[in-house]
Write an enzyme that holds these catalytic residues in place. Structure first.
Site, PDB file in Angstrom:
ATOM      1  N   ILE A  33       3.577   6.971   3.857  1.00 53.86           N
ATOM      2  CA  ILE A  33       3.653   6.969   5.322  1.00 53.86           C
ATOM      3  C   ILE A  33       2.262   6.710   5.879  1.00 53.86           C
ATOM      4  CG2 ILE A  33       4.243   8.284   7.399  1.00 53.86           C
ATOM      5  CD1 ILE A  33       5.541   9.872   4.418  1.00 53.86           C
ATOM      6  N   ARG A 152       2.025  -6.611   2.342  1.00 55.52           N
ATOM      7  CA  ARG A 152       1.408  -7.476   1.338  1.00 55.52           C
ATOM      8  C   ARG A 152       0.951  -6.679   0.122  1.00 55.52           C
ATOM      9  NH1 ARG A 152      -3.784  -8.348   0.130  1.00 55.52           N
ATOM     10  NH2 ARG A 152      -4.393 -10.348  -0.822  1.00 55.52           N
ATOM     11  N   TYR A 185       0.640  -4.110  23.828  1.00 54.74           N
ATOM     12  CA  TYR A 185       1.515  -3.205  23.093  1.00 54.74           C
ATOM     13  C   TYR A 185       2.899  -3.806  22.895  1.00 54.74           C
ATOM     14  CZ  TYR A 185       4.264   0.924  21.895  1.00 54.74           C
ATOM     15  OH  TYR A 185       5.119   1.802  21.278  1.00 54.74           O
ATOM     16  N   LYS A 189       4.627  -5.219  19.378  1.00 51.93           N
ATOM     17  CA  LYS A 189       5.817  -4.568  18.838  1.00 51.93           C
ATOM     18  C   LYS A 189       6.977  -5.554  18.688  1.00 51.93           C
ATOM     19  CE  LYS A 189       4.369  -0.354  18.180  1.00 51.93           C
ATOM     20  NZ  LYS A 189       4.309   0.208  16.803  1.00 51.93           N
TER      21      LYS A 189
END
Length: 293
Positions: A33, A152, A185, A189
């Site tokens: 995470i 990646r 933002y 997103k």
């Protein structure tokens, strides 16, 4: 930010029994995470500890000790074994930093089953002509380049691991909005939605299931003002809990759901009801960003 964005007949602001992460069994599984220091990342980390994930790597730029302590306490509280926690201090926008974190995960765990791209930044900024270009572009460095670098770096290990193969990227309902003052933002997103679709398109035949979520409207450091409070004009929106986010992520990734690949899920939707809508969603190729005429 509900209304037009409601897909299920029931919506939630807090966790609920059907998605309780303590009911999951992720023993033997390894999870990573990013942005795990506080807020959403901490909530997600605690939920995976409650789900019994054996190995959990936490990435963040600040100290991760409080998150690790909360995870151990949560696992003990629900009777799950204490996870092996790997704390990784890193910069999600730095290739060298992300590559080093991925190498450490491989060395320590030898596998990765679930990756949660959670690190994010930059709600506002003002009208375009009034923005600072460096700050505007930094939002993309964190919200788009960061998930790309993690994809990646960790895709090869996930392909070696097999199993769940879940890449969960935190986007936002803002990806579907055009709110003046939020160009960096909301555009970043939106872009990460398409990036996740690419990851799924390129690797779904090899076992990876990549999808994005709106994590709910949770009050975090990004939404609070200098006084530590959410501004009054938007306080009525930010009513969802980190527990809803965390338990939802566990619920969506605890088993392989290939049909979710490339799609967007708002965690305030009732997730069991959403699962029952599978045939309708797949047939209509819904929950994706598309040009329709």
């Amino acid at each position: 930010m509900r209304g037009d964005y409601d897909t299920t007949s029931v919506v939630h602001s807090d966790t609920y029994p059907a998605i309780d992460s303590a009911k999951a069994d992720l023993s033997g599984k390894a999870v990573f995470i990013s942005g795990a220091t506080r807020g959403l990342g901490r909530g997600i980390s605690v939920s995976f500890a409650k789900a019994g994930a054996s190995m959990i790597a936490l990435g963040g730029r600040a100290d991760l000790s409080d998150t690790a302590q909360a995870m151990r306490a949560a696992a003990a509280r629900v009777g799950k074994p204490e996870p092996n926690i790997l704390k990784l201090k890193f910069d999600v926008s730095s290739r060298e930093s992300v590559d080093a974190a991925a190498a450490e995960i491989k060395k320590t765990f030898g596998r990765i089953d679930v990756v949660v791209n959670n690190a994010g930044t930059g709600l506002g900024g003002g009208p375009i002509a009034e923005t600072d270009p460096d700050n505007w572009w930094n939002t993309f460095a964190v919200n788009l380049k960061g998930p790309y670098l993690i994809m990646r770096a960790l895709t090869p290990l996930m392909l070696e691991t097999g199993g769940l193969g879940a890449f969960v990227t935190v986007s936002s309902v803002g990806a579907h909005l055009r709110s003046p003052g939020y160009s960096a933002y909301q555009t970043s997103k939106l872009a990460v939605l398409r990036l996740t679709e690419f990851l799924n398109a390129e690797y779904s035949d090899k076992g990876i299931v990549a999808f994005t979520i709106h994590p709910g409207n949770v009050a975090t450091d990004m939404t609070r003002g200098p006084d530590g409070k959410v501004p009054a004009e938007i306080a009525h929106i930010f009513v969802d809990t980190p527990e809803l986010t965390g338990d939802s992520v566990v619920y969506l990734s605890k088993e392989k759901r290939e049909w979710l690949g490339g799609r967007y899920v708002n965690v305030t939707w009732d997730l069991p009801e959403l699962m029952d809508m599978k045939d309708e969603i797949v047939k209509g190729d819904k929950l994706k960003v598309q040009f329709v005429v």
